[in-house]
Scaffold this motif. Structure first.
Motif, mmCIF file in Angstrom:
data_model
loop_
_atom_site.group_PDB
_atom_site.id
_atom_site.type_symbol
_atom_site.label_atom_id
_atom_site.label_comp_id
_atom_site.label_asym_id
_atom_site.label_seq_id
_atom_site.Cartn_x
_atom_site.Cartn_y
_atom_site.Cartn_z
ATOM 1 N N SER A 39 -28.801 -61.437 42.578
ATOM 2 C CA SER A 39 -29.838 -61.411 43.378
ATOM 3 C C SER A 39 -30.765 -62.508 43.114
ATOM 4 O O SER A 39 -31.934 -62.348 43.714
ATOM 5 C CB SER A 39 -30.584 -59.925 43.668
ATOM 6 O OG SER A 39 -30.953 -59.600 42.399
ATOM 7 N N THR A 51 -32.329 -64.468 45.900
ATOM 8 C CA THR A 51 -32.936 -63.760 47.213
ATOM 9 C C THR A 51 -34.198 -63.029 46.767
ATOM 10 O O THR A 51 -34.584 -62.355 47.581
ATOM 11 C CB THR A 51 -31.999 -62.811 47.688
ATOM 12 O OG1 THR A 51 -31.802 -61.494 46.790
ATOM 13 C CG2 THR A 51 -30.599 -63.310 48.041
ATOM 14 N N TYR A 95 -31.781 -58.243 47.493
ATOM 15 C CA TYR A 95 -30.558 -58.183 48.360
ATOM 16 C C TYR A 95 -29.595 -58.909 47.445
ATOM 17 O O TYR A 95 -29.720 -60.277 47.152
ATOM 18 C CB TYR A 95 -30.848 -58.994 49.490
ATOM 19 C CG TYR A 95 -29.601 -59.000 50.526
ATOM 20 C CD1 TYR A 95 -29.526 -58.014 51.488
ATOM 21 C CD2 TYR A 95 -28.661 -59.996 50.573
ATOM 22 C CE1 TYR A 95 -28.412 -58.074 52.522
ATOM 23 C CE2 TYR A 95 -27.650 -60.077 51.459
ATOM 24 C CZ TYR A 95 -27.573 -59.068 52.386
ATOM 25 O OH TYR A 95 -26.614 -58.914 53.244
ATOM 26 N N GLU A 96 -28.646 -58.334 46.872
ATOM 27 C CA GLU A 96 -27.499 -58.528 46.159
ATOM 28 C C GLU A 96 -26.579 -59.197 46.820
ATOM 29 O O GLU A 96 -25.872 -58.774 47.578
ATOM 30 C CB GLU A 96 -27.091 -57.743 45.093
ATOM 31 C CG GLU A 96 -28.140 -57.149 44.388
ATOM 32 C CD GLU A 96 -27.857 -55.896 43.486
ATOM 33 O OE1 GLU A 96 -26.473 -55.625 43.907
ATOM 34 O OE2 GLU A 96 -28.534 -55.099 42.781
#
Length: 388
Positions: free
Chosen positions: A232, A235, A239-240
Motif C-alpha cells: 500500500s 496509496t 488501500y492495499e
C-alpha cells in the motif's frame, strides 16, 4: 491458423492433461471461498475482487460467504462475520471448498501465514515468511519454522528449488546457524546470496526491495509491517493494491487452507489472494508442509531447537567473568547475533581476549585488538557464536 500455432495448442492441451493426471485434479476445479463481511472498504469491494478474479482466472471456482448481494457468483448467506468464519471452517472440514480467503482469523500458536508480495525494484514476486500468526513463542525457533513453512509454500506454488534468505533482524544469525546445521544434517535447502558486496544469506533492506530470494524469512511482526508497506505504499496506506496478501496459515500439522487478507486490502490485491489460495490448494500446500517438517525433523530439527532453548536458559548462578585489561580495538568480527553479543564478549574474556561489542552498518560486531583477531575468530567459532 499456422501449423506452428496448432502444434503449440496441442502441446498445451496435453501439458494440461498431464498436469491434471499428476495432481489428481483432472476434470475438476478447486473451489475457493471468500468471506465478504468485515472489509473497511465495504462488501462491494470484496464482491468486485471475486468478480475480478473470476474474469482473470478460469482454473478455479469461487463461492462467496456473506450477506445478500447482486452477483452472478455462487453466494451462501450468513448474518455476520463470526457466522461466516464458522461456516467457512465447516465447509473446509467437509471438503465443500478446498481453501478460503478471509480477514482477521485467529490461528493457534504454531501456525503463521506465508505472504506473497511484489518487490518494487524488479516487479518480482517474493514469498514473505511470515506475516501474521506465531509459529513459536520463541523468536529464533519461530523464524526457523517460518523458513520451513516458506519453503513448503514456494514448492507448492511451483518453485522447484526455492532460494531462501534471512532478513537482517534480531535473531537472524542464530537462524542462519540452525538452518545451515539442518542442511548439514541432510535437509535440502538452498540459500540466496545478497546483492550487496558482502554477500551472504542474511539479507539487507536492499535485498527486500530487489527480491533477492524466493523466500524471505523474518518474524511475523516484521513481516506484517513489510507486507503492509509493500502492498500500500503508493496509496498512502489506506488501500492495499499490490501483491497477494498475507497468505495461507501454515504449521507442521495444520489442516485447513485459510488465506488472510487485511481489512484494508483492496479488490486488486484480494483477487490475487484468491488466485494464491487456489494455487496453494492445487499444490496441496498443507501436505507439502507436513512433508517438509518431517524431512526437517529427520535431519535433526528437534535436537537443534532443544540446543537453542538450552542455551537460552538462564543459569542458576551466572558465572562472574573478569574482563581482561583494555586494549585498542580496531579489528571487527561480524556474524554474531545481537542476542548473543554479551555472551560472545564474555566467551572471549574467558580466553583472556579483551573485546567490546559494537554495531556496524551491516549489524552487530565484536571488536578486538588487531593482534587478537584470528585467535578471537577461532574462539567464537569454538563457542558456536559464528559459523565455522
Amino acid at each position: 491458423m499456422s501449423q506452428e500455432k496448432t502444434k503449440a495448442m496441442i502441446a498445451e492441451v496435453f501439458s494440461d492433461i498431464a498436469e491434471g493426471v499428476k495432481s489428481g485434479s483432472f476434470g475438476k476445479k478447486v473451489k475457493i471461498g471468500l468471506t465478504i463481511l468485515g472489509s473497511e472498504h465495504g462488501i462491494e469491494e470484496m464482491v468486485n475482487a471475486a468478480e475480478l478474479a473470476a474474469s482473470k482466472y478460469k482454473d478455479f471456482n469461487i463461492v462467496l460467504i456473506g450477506s445478500k448481494v447482486e452477483t452472478d457468483l455462487e453466494l451462501i448467506e450468513v448474518e455476520n462475520a463470526e457466522e461466516g468464519h464458522k461456516l467457512m471452517t465447516s465447509m473446509l472440514e467437509k471438503g465443500e471448498i478446498q481453501g478460503c480467503v478471509t480477514q482477521h482469523f485467529d490461528f493457534p500458536i504454531g501456525v503463521s501465514t506465508v505472504g506473497k508480495v511484489v518487490t518494487p525494484a524488479r516487479g518480482k514476486e517474493m514469498i514473505l515468511a511470515t506475516t501474521t500468526g506465531t509459529a513459536s513463542l520463541n523468536r529464533v525457533e519461530g523464524m526457523v519454522m517460518n523458513a520451513i513453512s516458506g519453503l513448503a509454500v514456494a514448492k507448492s506454488n511451483g518453485i522447484k528449488n526455492p532460494k531462501i534468505g534471512i532478513l537482517n533482524i534480531e535473531g537472524a544469525r542464530q537462524v542462519e546457524r540452525i538452518l545451515k546445521d539442518l542442511k548439514d544434517g541432510g535437509y535440502e535447502i538452498d540459500f540466496a546470496e545478497s546483492l550487496r558486496a558482502d554477500g551472504g544469506c542474511v539479507l539487507r533492506g536492499n535485498d527486500l526491495l530487489f527480491g533477492t530470494p524466493d523466500v524471505m524469512v523474518c518474524d511475523s511482526l516484521t513481516g506484517n509491517i513489510m507486507v503492509k508497506m509493500l502492498s500500500s505504499f503508493s496509496t498512502g496506506g489506506s488501500y492495499e493494491t499490490v501483491g497477494a496478501g498475507y497468505g495461507p496459515g501454515v504449521g507442521k500439522d495444520y489442516d485447513k487452507l485459510i488465506n488472510i487478507v487485511s481489512r484494508a486490502s483492496g479488490a486488486p490485491l484480494i483477487a490475487e489472494a484468491i488466485k494464491y489460495c487456489a494455487d496453494c490448494a492445487k499444490g496441496n500446500v498443507l501436505d507439502v508442509a507436513r512433508d517438509e517438517f518431517k524431512k526437517a525433523k529427520k535431519s535433526g530439527l528437534d535436537g537443534l531447537i532443544q540446543k537453542l532453548l538450552d542455551k537460552q536458559k538462564p543459569a542458576a548462578a551466572e558465572e562472574e567473568v573478569k574482563m581482561p585489561p583494555k586494549k585498542v580495538v580496531t579489528f571487527s568480527i561480524a556474524g554474531v547475533d545481537i542476542l548473543d553479543l554479551e555472551d560472545a564478549c564474555k566467551a572471549l574474556w574467558k580466553k583472556d581476549i579483551y573485546s567490546e561489542s559494537g554495531m556496524g552498518c551491516t549489524g552487530p560486531v565484536i571488536l578486538v585488538n588487531e593482534a587478537d583477531g584470528e585467535k578471537a575468530i577461532e574462539a567464537l567459532k569454538e563457542a558456536e557464536f559464528i559459523q565455522g
